[in-house]
Design a protein around this motif. Structure first.
Motif, PDB file in Angstrom:
ATOM      1  N   UNK A 232     -64.261  93.587  82.734  1.00 24.27           N
ATOM      2  CA  UNK A 232     -63.690  94.806  83.298  1.00 24.27           C
ATOM      3  C   UNK A 232     -62.448  95.153  82.484  1.00 24.27           C
ATOM      4  N   UNK A 233     -62.373  96.396  82.049  1.00 22.84           N
ATOM      5  CA  UNK A 233     -61.313  96.817  81.132  1.00 22.84           C
ATOM      6  C   UNK A 233     -60.486  97.941  81.747  1.00 22.84           C
ATOM      7  N   UNK A 234     -59.499  97.587  82.577  1.00 19.81           N
ATOM      8  CA  UNK A 234     -58.670  98.626  83.192  1.00 19.81           C
ATOM      9  C   UNK A 234     -57.566  99.105  82.256  1.00 19.81           C
ATOM     10  N   UNK A 235     -57.139 100.342  82.451  1.00 25.12           N
ATOM     11  CA  UNK A 235     -55.872 100.792  81.893  1.00 25.12           C
ATOM     12  C   UNK A 235     -54.762 100.224  82.774  1.00 25.12           C
ATOM     13  N   UNK A 236     -53.594 100.834  82.744  1.00 28.17           N
ATOM     14  CA  UNK A 236     -52.456 100.266  83.468  1.00 28.17           C
ATOM     15  C   UNK A 236     -52.695 100.278  84.979  1.00 28.17           C
ATOM     16  N   UNK A 237     -52.630  99.085  85.578  1.00 27.15           N
ATOM     17  CA  UNK A 237     -52.819  98.908  87.009  1.00 27.15           C
ATOM     18  C   UNK A 237     -51.450  98.673  87.643  1.00 27.15           C
ATOM     19  N   UNK A 238     -51.275  99.182  88.843  1.00 28.25           N
ATOM     20  CA  UNK A 238     -49.998  99.041  89.551  1.00 28.25           C
ATOM     21  C   UNK A 238     -49.860  97.598  90.031  1.00 28.25           C
ATOM     22  N   UNK A 239     -49.334  96.752  89.160  1.00 30.48           N
ATOM     23  CA  UNK A 239     -49.158  95.332  89.448  1.00 30.48           C
ATOM     24  C   UNK A 239     -47.763  94.902  88.998  1.00 30.48           C
ATOM     25  N   UNK A 240     -47.293  93.741  89.468  1.00 33.59           N
ATOM     26  CA  UNK A 240     -46.014  93.220  88.963  1.00 33.59           C
ATOM     27  C   UNK A 240     -46.017  93.004  87.454  1.00 33.59           C
ATOM     28  N   UNK A 241     -47.167  92.632  86.872  1.00 32.92           N
ATOM     29  CA  UNK A 241     -47.242  92.439  85.427  1.00 32.92           C
ATOM     30  C   UNK A 241     -46.886  93.722  84.690  1.00 32.92           C
ATOM     31  N   UNK A 242     -47.404  94.831  85.181  1.00 33.39           N
ATOM     32  CA  UNK A 242     -47.097  96.131  84.566  1.00 33.39           C
ATOM     33  C   UNK A 242     -45.656  96.540  84.872  1.00 33.39           C
ATOM     34  N   UNK A 243     -45.235  96.373  86.110  1.00 33.51           N
ATOM     35  CA  UNK A 243     -43.863  96.746  86.471  1.00 33.51           C
ATOM     36  C   UNK A 243     -42.838  96.000  85.607  1.00 33.51           C
TER      37      UNK A 243
ATOM     38  N   UNK B 267     -75.631  82.999  88.606  1.00 25.45           N
ATOM     39  CA  UNK B 267     -74.196  82.912  88.347  1.00 25.45           C
ATOM     40  C   UNK B 267     -73.652  84.251  87.901  1.00 25.45           C
ATOM     41  N   UNK B 268     -72.380  84.453  88.194  1.00 24.53           N
ATOM     42  CA  UNK B 268     -71.688  85.671  87.789  1.00 24.53           C
ATOM     43  C   UNK B 268     -70.349  85.284  87.161  1.00 24.53           C
ATOM     44  N   UNK B 269     -70.154  85.665  85.924  1.00 25.29           N
ATOM     45  CA  UNK B 269     -68.878  85.477  85.241  1.00 25.29           C
ATOM     46  C   UNK B 269     -68.283  86.859  85.016  1.00 25.29           C
ATOM     47  N   UNK B 270     -67.084  87.066  85.537  1.00 22.88           N
ATOM     48  CA  UNK B 270     -66.417  88.357  85.440  1.00 22.88           C
ATOM     49  C   UNK B 270     -65.057  88.122  84.806  1.00 22.88           C
ATOM     50  N   UNK B 271     -64.834  88.724  83.672  1.00 27.36           N
ATOM     51  CA  UNK B 271     -63.579  88.560  82.941  1.00 27.36           C
ATOM     52  C   UNK B 271     -62.758  89.841  83.042  1.00 27.36           C
ATOM     53  N   UNK B 272     -61.560  89.714  83.572  1.00 25.14           N
ATOM     54  CA  UNK B 272     -60.672  90.875  83.629  1.00 25.14           C
ATOM     55  C   UNK B 272     -60.018  91.022  82.260  1.00 25.14           C
ATOM     56  N   UNK B 273     -60.556  91.949  81.486  1.00 27.03           N
ATOM     57  CA  UNK B 273     -60.002  92.231  80.160  1.00 27.03           C
ATOM     58  C   UNK B 273     -58.981  93.350  80.317  1.00 27.03           C
ATOM     59  N   UNK B 274     -59.116  94.409  79.580  1.00 22.12           N
ATOM     60  CA  UNK B 274     -58.111  95.473  79.607  1.00 22.12           C
ATOM     61  C   UNK B 274     -58.598  96.604  78.709  1.00 22.12           C
ATOM     62  N   UNK B 275     -58.045  97.797  78.916  1.00 18.86           N
ATOM     63  CA  UNK B 275     -58.259  98.840  77.921  1.00 18.86           C
ATOM     64  C   UNK B 275     -57.785  98.343  76.554  1.00 18.86           C
ATOM     65  N   UNK B 276     -56.847  97.395  76.560  1.00 19.21           N
ATOM     66  CA  UNK B 276     -56.380  96.811  75.306  1.00 19.21           C
ATOM     67  C   UNK B 276     -57.356  95.778  74.737  1.00 19.21           C
ATOM     68  N   UNK B 277     -58.505  95.626  75.349  1.00 26.84           N
ATOM     69  CA  UNK B 277     -59.622  94.954  74.693  1.00 26.84           C
ATOM     70  C   UNK B 277     -60.415  95.931  73.832  1.00 26.84           C
TER      71      UNK B 277
END
Length: 258
Positions: A181-192, A133-143
């Motif tokens: 996975x802890x991304x910084x700002x991604x070009x998405x509608x959430x960020x826009x 099994x693989x569990x992948x949680x999209x967290x954030x640099x804000x984690x």
């Protein structure tokens, strides 16, 4: 992590928050790699995106416990089992702690922390039975770090990292890995959509928000493309990542290098 690399064995994946941004990119990439994918989103417009990618679609508001369990049940019903769970669904609200609405706090925590827990809990028996099994949680640099005005989002993302580490420890002997996975700002509608909110909160122009807040701490001065996050998710979902668990993968343009 090449977008053209193929998984050893096609897997069944459940991906949440798929009507745009990172979730949409992951669905497209996983389908390209040959995985069978159930795309889960509260927005019915997500069906067209799923159909175009070759994925199945399940409409659900994951702030409800029954909906989380139903999503996992739907994946198993359609495909017979479940191998990969990618928790991505999220929302944002920008306000100071003093002004933050309690209802919005609860909604964000329900969607971005409780739902990943419930989905993991529901998926766990199928992964345990398969021994993989693989569990992948999209967290954030804000984690990893905090910023003003995002108390609920940051609390949820910090909690997601804790959930990831616990799942990694409990799943190790069962063939189940868990990573964030802890991304910084991604070009998405959430960020826009939050640029205007940030501009109002800080008394700035919108371009100043991008330059002085979103990219201030980045060594690489650009927003991240969702496909870059999807490629990292594909690696973590692969057989090649079998020894990788309990980690927070920063894809943050150098934000946390300081």
């Amino acid at each position: 992590m090449s977008p053209t690399s193929q998984p050893t064995i096609p897997r069944v994946a459940l991906v949440t928050g798929t009507s745009s941004g990172i979730g949409e990119a992951v669905v497209k990439h996983f389908c390209h790699l040959g995985h069978q994918v159930l795309a889960v989103d509260y927005n019915p417009d997500g069906k067209a995106i799923a159909d175009a990618a070759g994925a199945a679609f399940f409409e659900a508001d994951l702030t409800g416990a029954d909906a989380c369990r139903a999503a996992v049940a739907e994946a198993v019903k359609r495909f017979g089992h479940l191998d990969i769970l990618l928790n991505n669904a999220g929302i944002q609200h920008v306000a100071s702690i003093e002004e933050f609405p309690e209802a919005k706090w609860r909604q964000i925590l329900d969607l971005m922390l409780t739902a990943p827990f419930l989905l993991t809990q529901a998926a766990w028996p199928y992964m345990r039975k398969a021994g993989w099994g693989r569990i992948i949680n999209i967290a954030s640099v804000h984690a990893q770090v905090a910023s003003p005005g995002k108390a609920a989002y940051i609390s949820a993302k910090h909690g997601m990292v804790g959930l990831t580490k616990t799942a990694a420890l409990e799943g190790g002997a069962l063939g189940i890995t868990a990573n964030a996975i802890c991304p910084a700002y991604v070009k998405t509608p959430l960020v826009d959509n939050q640029i205007a909110d940030q501009a109002r909160m800080h008394g700035m122009e919108e371009q100043e928000v991008i330059e002085q807040i979103m990219l201030k701490n980045a060594a690489i001065k650009r927003l991240i493309d969702p496909s870059e996050v999807a490629s990292l998710a594909a690696y973590l979902a692969s057989d090649a990542a079998g020894a990788v668990t309990g980690a927070s993968w920063n894809i943050d343009l150098g934000w946390t290098a300081q």
